[in-house]
Motif scaffolding. Structure first.
Motif, PDB file in Angstrom:
ATOM      1  N   PHE A   3       0.810  -1.209   0.000  1.00 18.05           N
ATOM      2  CA  PHE A   3       0.000   0.000   0.000  1.00 18.05           C
ATOM      3  C   PHE A   3       0.848   1.264   0.000  1.00 18.05           C
ATOM      4  CE2 PHE A   3      -2.472  -3.470   1.589  1.00 18.05           C
ATOM      5  CZ  PHE A   3      -3.663  -3.315   0.909  1.00 18.05           C
ATOM      6  N   ASN A   4       2.108   1.132   0.405  1.00 17.41           N
ATOM      7  CA  ASN A   4       2.995   2.295   0.369  1.00 17.41           C
ATOM      8  C   ASN A   4       3.611   2.495  -1.014  1.00 17.41           C
ATOM      9  OD1 ASN A   4       2.526   2.798   3.059  1.00 17.41           O
ATOM     10  ND2 ASN A   4       4.307   1.671   3.773  1.00 17.41           N
ATOM     11  N   HIS A   5       3.958   1.375  -1.678  1.00 14.15           N
ATOM     12  CA  HIS A   5       4.712   1.494  -2.928  1.00 14.15           C
ATOM     13  C   HIS A   5       4.190   0.628  -4.078  1.00 14.15           C
ATOM     14  CE1 HIS A   5       7.628   3.928  -0.873  1.00 14.15           C
ATOM     15  NE2 HIS A   5       7.898   2.986  -0.009  1.00 14.15           N
TER      16      HIS A   5
ATOM     17  N   LEU B  90      -0.205  -3.362  -7.852  1.00 11.66           N
ATOM     18  CA  LEU B  90      -0.963  -4.558  -7.519  1.00 11.66           C
ATOM     19  C   LEU B  90      -2.459  -4.252  -7.448  1.00 11.66           C
ATOM     20  CD1 LEU B  90       1.305  -6.168  -4.776  1.00 11.66           C
ATOM     21  CD2 LEU B  90       1.193  -6.711  -7.198  1.00 11.66           C
ATOM     22  N   LEU B  91      -2.783  -3.044  -6.983  1.00 10.77           N
ATOM     23  CA  LEU B  91      -4.184  -2.662  -6.886  1.00 10.77           C
ATOM     24  C   LEU B  91      -4.760  -2.287  -8.243  1.00 10.77           C
ATOM     25  CD1 LEU B  91      -3.956  -0.413  -3.698  1.00 10.77           C
ATOM     26  CD2 LEU B  91      -4.669  -2.795  -3.825  1.00 10.77           C
TER      27      LEU B  91
ATOM     28  N   GLU C   6      -3.776  -8.983 -12.824  1.00 12.26           N
ATOM     29  CA  GLU C   6      -2.869 -10.053 -13.222  1.00 12.26           C
ATOM     30  C   GLU C   6      -1.682 -10.147 -12.263  1.00 12.26           C
ATOM     31  OE1 GLU C   6      -1.381  -9.645 -17.158  1.00 12.26           O
ATOM     32  OE2 GLU C   6       0.216 -11.110 -16.888  1.00 12.26           O
ATOM     33  N   LEU C   7      -1.173  -8.991 -11.853  1.00  7.88           N
ATOM     34  CA  LEU C   7      -0.053  -8.983 -10.925  1.00  7.88           C
ATOM     35  C   LEU C   7      -0.523  -9.205  -9.488  1.00  7.88           C
ATOM     36  CD1 LEU C   7       2.029  -5.993 -12.355  1.00  7.88           C
ATOM     37  CD2 LEU C   7       2.342  -8.442 -12.765  1.00  7.88           C
TER      38      LEU C   7
ATOM     39  N   SER D 164     -10.431  -3.528  -7.254  1.00 10.76           N
ATOM     40  CA  SER D 164      -9.072  -3.804  -6.796  1.00 10.76           C
ATOM     41  C   SER D 164      -8.957  -3.757  -5.276  1.00 10.76           C
ATOM     42  CB  SER D 164      -8.103  -2.788  -7.408  1.00 10.76           C
ATOM     43  OG  SER D 164      -8.468  -1.468  -7.050  1.00 10.76           O
ATOM     44  N   LEU D 165      -9.822  -2.982  -4.612  1.00  9.22           N
ATOM     45  CA  LEU D 165      -9.741  -2.877  -3.155  1.00  9.22           C
ATOM     46  C   LEU D 165     -10.579  -3.934  -2.453  1.00  9.22           C
ATOM     47  CD1 LEU D 165      -9.799   0.988  -2.536  1.00  9.22           C
ATOM     48  CD2 LEU D 165      -7.877  -0.583  -2.299  1.00  9.22           C
TER      49      LEU D 165
END
Length: 932
Positions: free
Chosen positions: A522-524, A528-529, A533-534, A794-795
């Protein structure tokens, strides 16, 4: 006859004198009263009346009156009463008399642009060099208001055009500040000092830049103005950037080319607002293609330098990380504005001069992809503007390769020498193998991991995990910067193939980072969000984090960018209130929500029921509670009850209602809105429907919620060998559609494909998908369309189906002990009071349904949030359940204030009376609001 005429003339003369006496008002003898008689006449420039009154009067024309001690001459000059002004001057009024602020009539005439008054005052020797208490002269006032025509007349009488006010500011300073170009030219032509500093060292150019006066700054620079800072070191460029004055910055750079690099370096200054820097660089970059290229290249170079500093363990991580990401954000913003951007609608294979650009992506070693083979606009990642960043990405790649090698070595040989030594030896080998790397390595590697240093102190690096602890955050920040740069070169919503390849290549190391410190996601690791696929590669690590932590991350990112506000929006007008009719709560809610904008609904909700006065958090909670019950109302045919009788899922035959898809979309909006504002809904869905919301595939066990017997049959098929049972099943099923049985193929040609021992698992899965998904796919899609209006996919995928139920509906059971522990008392009650002890005895004796009614009566909601009663929300945040004492009168019922979760409990004389009155209130008064 003559005598008669003589008498008539006498009478007429008397009449005339009498009329004159009646028409004329004589001035009072005291000046204080007289001046207030004259003042309105002077303001209206009634000079004849003023003249008559002053004719035989002893009034002192220089008498100063009022709080500011001004004379009538001040009033005439201020109002432009030229005739009265001349009359007063002729009668001896002092043109240089100063009021309490030091202003003369000339000051006031100059301030208001009274040209004729100024001229008359000068004729009577008004002194143009007199300063008021702030040091301002008449030319200061003319310069402030840009009255150039009057200034031309006045400077001829001025002995010093650079006279300073109390702050050391000349007329040129104030003219530059206000951007009066012709006034500035007039003052310069009259000999004004172009570089004169005020008491703080600010020059006229400084003043022009402080207010973004582009044209004024241009005049000063063309006339030879020097570029000078003030006494605090603040420069004109600093002021332009702080104010976001791009045009003025451009002028400064045109005259002082060295300021371009200064502007670029400012991107590292946290004291300057990022949005102001963006505005400035955006403007400068849009002037020419060469400007655009130069700014991007320079930003890339600065980002690379900062990135290398960040990779040094001796640097301040927090400061360098913020600096790098700030520069990269600005870089990406400018990049998207130019001709190379994939989002600007232009041909991205060419720059402004139509020079062909490269059309290839460079991936890993030996892998090159021509974007012409992809269905993408043509643009180049390896263009000149981003080339400097390749050094940083190369260094990042080296770091991750080295850590990966060390992790592999550690797994393969737990007894080998320290990892620091192996990393050092690998670096030395790279130096020997590639001289170019040898030249770069000292600059790219952190001093604390320099090969020579590491080999001398291997005890400092005990295992590979220590290396990860020291480097994970730093490398992750650079990875975020890499992702941002890749993304700004892709069409909106697409993830760069280069970045996907990068994550896949370093998959194990990145997973190791996240395992050690999940907050890195969530910082960097924003990618991913944004890239499912990732995200799938890391989901098992994320799901392993505590539910509470994931809830915090969820709301932190869900509410990012929203202004801070109370949980309930307090509207400025009636149009912002959702006015709901209780007798048609579903339809009226659907109507008012559709009319409101999503942004307003995100900012907050205000609800009022038609005919009721109450508003606040309790009303909002009740609205969600009652509306969620209406969503599953059989009359709308949207949801059907599951086999267990307590949960619901979409009705496959909901099309009996013509508006069913619109209603499903509305239902999704309401649940998404409730989750967004941390409100609970009074509805529980089947596990399969929660999976649909989360995007999780259903399985045969989910069928049990709607048909337990059918689920047992599927289980039996999976558990037993069906080869010789003669079931004669095919990949098709019969389905009841409004009373008519229809055969539906589970896959193309399914009616003729037999189910065998080898393909039975596929059959079971397809049957499950038909029953649980395909049959209600339109309904699911409509619901998710509304839900995703407020909750990004995504969340929400951070949770499983059980956790989603907790988020939406709270705890299904009410724990009385937890309730009691988290209750507060006021107005004289405490835990030892008999009424309080009776109250809890009664609550423990209530049924679960009655406890729910009590909770709804006091808080507006029938659900307890995750974590229990300690986390009940009030109108302005967490607000515990509270019981307040009320004097008892016969038959008095308990009341409540739902906005603050307060039960107003009378001091009943016995437990039986308390129980009776409480139950009456619960069963008869749990709905409806008035103003308390």
């Amino acid at each position: 006859m003559e005598r008669a005429m003589e008498q008539l003339n006498v009478q007429l003369n008397r009449l005339t004198r009498s009329l004159r006496r009646a028409r004329t008002v004589e001035l009072p003898e005291d000046n204080e009263t007289a001046v207030y008689t004259l003042m309105p006449m002077v303001m209206a420039d009634q000079h004849r009346s003023v003249s008559e009154l002053l004719l035989n009067s002893k009034f002192d024309v220089n008498y100063a009156f009022g709080r500011v001690k001004r004379s009538l001459l001040h009033i005439a000059a201020n109002c432009g009463s030229v005739e009265c002004l001349v009359l007063l001057l002729k009668r001896g009024a002092n043109p240089n008399y100063q009021d309490i602020s030091g202003c003369t009539p000339l000051h006031l005439a100059a301030r208001n642009g009274q040209k004729k008054c100024m001229g008359r005052l000068l004729e009577y020797n008004a002194d143009v060099n007199i300063c008021n208490n702030e040091g301002l002269t008449a030319i200061h006032w003319l310069a402030v208001n840009g009255r150039t025509e009057l200034l031309h007349d006045l400077v001829q009488h001025v002995s010093n055009v650079d006279v300073e006010d109390a702050m050391g500011q000349t007329a040129l300073h104030v003219a530059c500040q206000n951007g009066h170009k012709t006034t500035v030219l007039c003052l310069l032509d009259s000999g004004a000092d172009i570089n004169r500093p005020n008491v703080s060292g600010a020059t006229p150019l400084y003043f022009a830049c402080s207010h973004g006066q582009r044209d004024t700054a241009q005049i000063l620079l063309l006339r030879g103005a020097k570029y000078l800072p003030d006494k605090n070191g603040v420069t004109p460029l600093d002021l332009c950037v702080q104010g976001g004055y791009g045009e003025t910055c451009e002028i400064l750079i045109q005259h002082h080319a060295r300021l371009f690099q200064t502007l670029i370096q400012m991107t590292q200054n946290d004291d300057i607002k990022e949005n102001m820097l963006r505005q400035v660089l955006e403007h400068v970059s849009q002037q020419t293609d060469s400007n655009y290229q130069r700014i991007l290249t320079s930003l890339a170079e600065v980002a690379t330098t900062n990135g290398h500093k960040l990779l040094s363990l001796s640097s301040n991580y927090e400061a360098q990380m913020k600096s790098l990401l700030r520069i990269v954000r600005i870089f990406c913003h400018v990049f998207r504005l130019g001709p190379s951007s994939p989002n600007n609608g232009n041909d991205m294979g060419y720059n402004g001069n139509k020079t062909p650009r490269s059309q290839v992506f460079k991936f890993g070693k030996g892998l090159i992809v021509d974007v012409r083979d992809m269905d993408l606009p043509c643009f180049s990642y390896a263009s000149a503007v981003v080339q400097p960043l390749e050094l940083l990405w190369h260094s990042l790649d080296e770091w991750l390769v080295l850590i990966s090698t060390e992790l592999d070595r550690k797994c393969g040989d737990a007894t080998s020498s320290s990892p620091g030594t192996d990393i050092a030896s690998l670096l030395l080998k790279q130096r020997e193998a590639d001289p170019s790397v040898a030249m770069e390595t000292p600059a790219l590697l952190p001093p604390s991991l320099d090969p020579e240093v590491v080999m001398k102190t291997p005890e400092a690096y005990v295992d590979g995990q220590d290396v990860i602890s020291m480097t994970a955050n730093r490398l992750s920040a650079v990875i975020q910067a890499f992702y941002m740069c890749c993304s700004c070169q892709m069409p909106q919503g697409m993830t760069s193939p280069r970045f996907i390849e990068f994550v896949c290549k370093h998959d194990e190391v990145l997973k190791c980072f996240v395992t050690r410190n999940p907050k890195i996601i969530f910082n960097h690791f924003h990618f991913l969000l944004e890239c499912p696929e990732l995200m799938s590669r890391f989901m098992h690590i994320i799901k392993g984090q505590p539910f509470k932590d994931r809830c915090e991350w969820f709301y932190e990112h869900l509410l990012a960018g929203q202004p801070d506000s109370d949980m309930v929006h307090r509207p400025v007008n009636e149009n912002d209130i959702l006015l709901i009719h209780r007798d048609s709560i579903f339809r009226s809610s659907c109507e008012v929500v559709s009319k409101s904008t999503n942004e307003k609904l995100k900012q907050g909700i205000a609800v009022r029921f038609h005919g009721e006065e109450g508003m606040g958090q309790g009303v909002v909670r009740e609205w969600f509670d009652v509306l969620s019950n209406e969503i599953i109302n059989p009359d709308y045919a949207l949801f059907t009850q599951s086999a267990d009788g307590t949960t619901f899922q979409p009705n496959s035959n909901s099309s009996v209602n013509p508006d069913h898809l619109n209603y499903f979309r509305f239902a999704g909006q309401i649940l998404g809105l409730a989750l967004y504002h941390r409100q609970l809904v009074n509805i529980y869905f089947t596990r399969s429907f929660y999976k649909h919301i989360l995007g999780i595939p259903v399985n045969y066990q989910d069928v049990s919620s709607i048909d337990p017997e059918y689920a047992k049959n599927l289980q039996w098929i999976l558990d037993n060998d069906i080869s010789d049972l003669g079931l004669e099943l095919t990949f098709s099923v019969e389905t009841d559609v409004f009373g008519a049985m229809e055969e539906v193929a589970l896959k193309p040609g399914g009616t003729s494909i037999q189910v065998t021992q080898e393909n039975k698992a596929e059959y079971v899965q397809l049957v499950t998908e038909l029953r649980m998904t395909r049959a209600i796919q339109p309904q699911i899609n409509a619901f998710l369309q509304g839900f995703h209006t407020f909750i990004p996919p995504s969340l929400i995928q951070l949770f499983d189906e059980y956790e989603l139920e907790l988020l939406l509906s709270g705890m299904p059971e009410i724990d009385v002990l937890d309730w009691k522990r988290n209750t507060e008392y006021t107005s004289g009650y405490d835990t030892e009071e008999p009424v309080i002890q009776w109250f809890w005895d009664v609550v423990e004796s209530l049924t679960q349904e009655e406890r729910v009614l009590l909770l709804q009566f006091v808080t507006g909601s029938s659900r307890v949030p995750h974590g229990g009663f300690a986390f009940i929300m009030g109108g302005s945040g967490l607000q515990k359940f509270t019981i307040a004492a009320v004097p008892y009168t016969s038959n008095l019922l308990p009341t409540s204030s739902t906005c603050i979760n307060m039960l107003k409990l009378p001091e009943y004389p016995s437990k039986d009376v308390l129980r009776d009155r409480l139950l009456v209130a619960l069963h008869c008064g749990s709905y409806g609001y008035t103003m308390a």
